[in-house]
Enzyme design. Structure first.
Site, short mmCIF file in Angstrom:
data_model
loop_
_atom_site.label_atom_id
_atom_site.label_comp_id
_atom_site.label_asym_id
_atom_site.label_seq_id
_atom_site.Cartn_x
_atom_site.Cartn_y
_atom_site.Cartn_z
N ASP A 1 0.81 -1.23 0.00
CA ASP A 1 0.00 0.00 0.00
C ASP A 1 0.84 1.27 0.00
OD1 ASP A 1 -2.02 -1.84 0.24
OD2 ASP A 1 -2.89 -1.01 2.06
N HIS B 1 0.23 -13.99 1.29
CA HIS B 1 -1.10 -13.55 0.86
C HIS B 1 -1.61 -14.28 -0.37
CE1 HIS B 1 -3.92 -9.84 1.37
NE2 HIS B 1 -4.26 -10.85 2.16
N ASN C 1 0.20 -2.08 -4.73
CA ASN C 1 -0.92 -1.27 -5.25
C ASN C 1 -0.77 0.14 -4.70
OD1 ASN C 1 -2.46 -3.48 -3.10
ND2 ASN C 1 -2.41 -1.32 -2.51
N CYS D 1 -4.00 -6.29 -2.79
CA CYS D 1 -2.78 -7.01 -2.40
C CYS D 1 -2.63 -8.37 -3.07
CB CYS D 1 -2.75 -7.20 -0.89
SG CYS D 1 -2.90 -5.68 0.07
#
Length: 432
Positions: free
Chosen positions: A42, A144, A292, A81
């Site tokens: 982020d 993730h 992102n 993500c």
């Protein structure tokens, strides 16, 4: 001259790897370069001094750019993500690698820990392929791509892992929902908010320092063993709830988020310094980017800056998809360069295989480009950038033009009810 020598070096690596595979390269065959991919969580396009952040609190990353090459037109493959990480490690759009969802219009895949899916076994991940060239691979930080045993990173090519299958959400009550685990390889060594504390009130946590030490130790071990290595350093301090260790808390003009960025900057500086101390800078390719755009929903205290670009994470406007990107490879990439090549995180897959002297898989579509011609020769290649959310193509950029097909992300049901309208014209969004 530097560019020509670098191209020649890459061609020599490829030839020698072929000879080695044929049993003809046993006498002093040089190794392919080490590969370090530094993926932030982020972090926005406007969070670094070199990208115009006015407080100028990222001296190490700014120096990395001054000594290497900046990519101001670099994109993720998805504004969330998990799909972006799947795209990086497979070189394929999420719509191809399975990391998307059809649960309503343009939703994204795999965020809560209740989701039981993950990266398909049919996908070939970068560390699996790099094994063919003798690489030892480690992931540090956030995986993730699924938390069930079949999705474990060591089942998908990595040799080592220190980190978590999810982000550091919590704390939870450990009854209806447990705190998220932290692993060293196959063994769970603790949980966030327990063995790995995060103080939500103050923002204090030592996780970035732990992740830094894992990276430094891995680099030292592989260099001592004279093995080429792939380090995927995927830390998450800039994902809300943001955190920093005590020496960095309260040091930034930007609040707690800025504290986290300053600690990351310091950590990157220490990694590059170690490469210099070990005298392996010419043998180590380093790329820094983010998964992102900054999460504006968490701003201003818990979110970053996307600079001049519209919106942020979870959107397919430029603020959600365009990322900071810096490549550093002294002796090969001349200092102080800027490439205006349209790049994508999927390109890191293809570029890494090219560095290793390996061919792309021939049994599937690979969406990533090899960026070495842009990095070493200044070439610019026309290519589209596709902006997906879930299974929906929201927009496309080609050259200086961007077409928005959708500028809203609700369900088809809402569209049929007349509450939203698709957009199919070229919108005047700033794309620089």
């Amino acid at each position: 001259m530097v560019a020509m020598e670098a191209v020649a070096a890459v061609m020599r690596w490829r030839l020698l790897l072929v000879l080695s595979a044929a049993g003809l390269g046993a006498l002093g065959v040089p190794q392919p370069p080490n590969i370090l991919l530094l993926l932030m969580d982020d972090m926005g396009w406007g969070d670094l001094g070199v990208y115009g952040e006015p407080s100028r609190e990222t001296p190490n990353l700014d120096r990395m750019a001054a000594e290497g090459m900046l990519f101001p037109n670099f994109y993720t493959a998805n504004p969330l993500c998990s799909p972006s990480r799947a795209a990086l490690l497979t070189g394929r759009l999420p719509i191809r690698n399975g990391f998307y969802t059809t649960n309503g219009q343009a939703r994204n895949a795999y965020t809560p820990q209740e989701v039981v899916g993950g990266i398909p076994d049919t996908e070939l991940l970068l560390p699996e392929l790099l094994k063919k060239a003798g690489y030892v691979s480690k992931i540090v930080g956030k995986w993730h791509l699924g938390h069930r045993p079949q999705f474990h990173p060591l089942r998908h090519g990595f040799d080592e892992w220190f980190g978590s299958p999810n982000c550091h959400f919590g704390p939870y009550d450990n009854r209806a929902r447990p705190n998220i685990p932290v692993y060293r390889d196959w063994e769970m060594v603790g949980r966030f908010y327990e063995e790995f504390p995060i103080d939500l009130k103050t923002g204090e946590a030592n996780l970035t320092q732990i992740y830094l030490q894992e990276a430094l130790d891995f680099i030292k071990r592989q260099q001592a063993a004279q093995r080429p290595f792939f380090l995927y350093w995927a830390i998450d301090a800039t994902h809300a709830p943001v955190y920093a260790s005590k020496p960095f808390l309260g040091t930034s003009q930007r609040g707690r988020y800025g504290d986290a960025v300053r600690e990351i900057d310091d950590s990157v500086g220490k990694i590059l310094s170690l490469l210099q101390d070990l005298k392996i800078t010419k043998d180590t390719f380093v790329f820094f980017t983010s998964d992102n755009g900054a999460a504006l929903i968490s701003a201003p205290k818990q979110g970053g800056s996307n600079g001049p670009f519209l919106c942020g994470k979870q959107t397919t406007f430029e603020g959600g998809m365009r990322e900071p990107a810096i490549v550093w490879w002294p002796g090969h990439i001349a200092a102080g360069q800027v490439s205006h090549q349209l790049g994508n995180v999927m390109d890191l897959f293809t570029t890494s295989l090219s560095l290793a002297g390996l061919e792309l898989p021939s049994d599937r579509m690979i969406d990533g480009l090899d960026l070495l011609p842009s990095m070493l020769q200044g070439q610019l290649v026309d290519r589209p950038i596709f902006y997906y959310r879930g299974n929906t193509l929201m927009a496309v950029t080609l050259g200086q033009y961007k077409a928005h097909f959708w500028t809203w992300t609700n369900s088809w049901e809402e569209f049929r009810q007349g509450s939203i309208k698709p957009r199919g014209h070229v919108k005047s969004e700033r794309t620089l």
